[in-house]
Design an enzyme around this catalytic site. Sequence first.
Site, PDB file in Angstrom:
ATOM      1  N   GLU A 153      12.250  69.655   3.481  1.00 58.22           N
ATOM      2  CA  GLU A 153      12.382  71.082   3.234  1.00 58.22           C
ATOM      3  C   GLU A 153      12.594  71.378   1.754  1.00 58.22           C
ATOM      4  O   GLU A 153      11.984  72.298   1.193  1.00 58.22           O
ATOM      5  CB  GLU A 153      13.544  71.643   4.062  1.00 58.22           C
ATOM      6  CG  GLU A 153      13.894  73.096   3.781  1.00 58.22           C
ATOM      7  CD  GLU A 153      12.805  74.075   4.192  1.00 58.22           C
ATOM      8  OE1 GLU A 153      12.948  75.263   3.880  1.00 58.22           O
ATOM      9  OE2 GLU A 153      11.803  73.659   4.804  1.00 58.22           O
ATOM     10  N   HIS A 188       9.475  70.973  -0.419  1.00 55.91           N
ATOM     11  CA  HIS A 188       8.622  72.157  -0.251  1.00 55.91           C
ATOM     12  C   HIS A 188       9.161  73.323  -1.066  1.00 55.91           C
ATOM     13  O   HIS A 188       8.392  74.046  -1.729  1.00 55.91           O
ATOM     14  CB  HIS A 188       8.560  72.523   1.236  1.00 55.91           C
ATOM     15  CG  HIS A 188       7.736  73.734   1.513  1.00 55.91           C
ATOM     16  ND1 HIS A 188       8.239  74.825   2.193  1.00 55.91           N
ATOM     17  CD2 HIS A 188       6.452  74.053   1.193  1.00 55.91           C
ATOM     18  CE1 HIS A 188       7.301  75.749   2.289  1.00 55.91           C
ATOM     19  NE2 HIS A 188       6.217  75.315   1.693  1.00 55.91           N
ATOM     20  N   HIS A 231       4.463  83.736   6.987  1.00 54.21           N
ATOM     21  CA  HIS A 231       4.659  82.854   5.836  1.00 54.21           C
ATOM     22  C   HIS A 231       3.433  81.975   5.615  1.00 54.21           C
ATOM     23  O   HIS A 231       2.985  81.767   4.481  1.00 54.21           O
ATOM     24  CB  HIS A 231       5.899  82.000   6.076  1.00 54.21           C
ATOM     25  CG  HIS A 231       6.426  81.326   4.852  1.00 54.21           C
ATOM     26  ND1 HIS A 231       6.618  81.983   3.662  1.00 54.21           N
ATOM     27  CD2 HIS A 231       6.797  80.041   4.624  1.00 54.21           C
ATOM     28  CE1 HIS A 231       7.089  81.146   2.758  1.00 54.21           C
ATOM     29  NE2 HIS A 231       7.190  79.961   3.311  1.00 54.21           N
ATOM     30  N   HIS A 276      -6.380  79.753  21.292  1.00 56.64           N
ATOM     31  CA  HIS A 276      -6.747  79.107  20.028  1.00 56.64           C
ATOM     32  C   HIS A 276      -8.032  78.285  20.191  1.00 56.64           C
ATOM     33  O   HIS A 276      -8.919  78.325  19.340  1.00 56.64           O
ATOM     34  CB  HIS A 276      -5.591  78.207  19.575  1.00 56.64           C
ATOM     35  CG  HIS A 276      -5.827  77.528  18.259  1.00 56.64           C
ATOM     36  ND1 HIS A 276      -6.212  78.200  17.127  1.00 56.64           N
ATOM     37  CD2 HIS A 276      -5.735  76.226  17.896  1.00 56.64           C
ATOM     38  CE1 HIS A 276      -6.346  77.347  16.121  1.00 56.64           C
ATOM     39  NE2 HIS A 276      -6.065  76.139  16.564  1.00 56.64           N
ATOM     40  N   HIS A 309      -5.671  68.931   9.723  1.00 52.97           N
ATOM     41  CA  HIS A 309      -6.232  70.094  10.417  1.00 52.97           C
ATOM     42  C   HIS A 309      -5.810  71.382   9.716  1.00 52.97           C
ATOM     43  O   HIS A 309      -6.611  72.317   9.556  1.00 52.97           O
ATOM     44  CB  HIS A 309      -5.759  70.091  11.868  1.00 52.97           C
ATOM     45  CG  HIS A 309      -6.508  71.041  12.759  1.00 52.97           C
ATOM     46  ND1 HIS A 309      -7.874  71.038  12.884  1.00 52.97           N
ATOM     47  CD2 HIS A 309      -6.064  72.037  13.579  1.00 52.97           C
ATOM     48  CE1 HIS A 309      -8.253  71.972  13.738  1.00 52.97           C
ATOM     49  NE2 HIS A 309      -7.171  72.604  14.162  1.00 52.97           N
TER      50      HIS A 309
END
Length: 335
Positions: free
Chosen positions: A70, A73, A133, A239, A297
């Site tokens: 975290e 990032h 986000h 999806h 992906h």
Amino acid sequence: MRRLCLFAFGLTLMVVVLGAYTRLTDAGLGCPDWPGCYGFNYVPSSAQEHDAAALRFPDSPLEVTKARNEMVHRYAAGTLGCTILLMALWSLRSSQRAYRGFAWGLLALVCGQATLGMLTVTLNLLPFVVMGHLLGGFTILALLFLLLCKTRPPRMPYRGAGLGGWFLLALGALLLQIALGGWTASNYAAMACLELPVCQGDWVSQWQWSAFHPHGVPAQSYQYGVLSQDERVTIHAAHRLWAMVTAGVLLILAWRLWQQPALRRWGSWLALGVLMQLALGVANVVLHLPLAVAVAHNAGAAMLLLIMTGTGECLWRASTNPVPVHGLVAAIHRN
């Protein structure tokens, strides 16, 4: 300015990939506070710091690996914010107002992204915020690439008559598919279906429109998901089904682009990107969502958006600076 933009673009691409990695390693709440981590500006490492973290957040035990993911990032995102601020300040020296507007618009988007990053933590991974986000990061990435495209002169004149409608249709389908992918990930529905081509069992009878409610089910924390199995199956099936529609529209656009010599490379890249993304999606199901394939992906979706951004910029140039057919033929012969 172009060098700053190129650096910001590379950094944004890294932030998008790191965000996917953080989400897929369940590290979104690796640090229960924001912008620090357990009250520190770094990941607590010593025994004393671990004790202090336990006292400050007794309900959120420290997991060093998740906290590190975290914070890496956040450091990257913070560096990106500073870079775009520098771009905005540097643009004040530019005589071109378009670049100035781009830079300050990007700075506003980054501020919005920082707010969504804070809300992601304070609202305990509320799916709607997490998806927002993700889309914000993709938007910044696409705008930086668009700015790079605009600062580079074309190699030859473009002629994209009749492609504007197909492009808008394909772009809309892709954006909706990216949003569905973000909704699938934020609701932990990626493993809801383990069969191909759609889902195991009678997924039609399990369809629940409530799965797409923006506020969802009220909960103290949304980590690991709070929706029912039927709702997760619904999200996953949507999806996959829309992926088939999106792939078809994008491949038709790729074929139309390939038919025009000046746009042939964009058509080739688009077709290759679609096929790779489909292969990665199938691999995610067959191999049960391995981390490397899942991150790839996410990166593949970003690449498709970048290809569409570059294609759109070329078509825009063609519409604002039309080239006669004889001029196009002469340019092709010269090249």
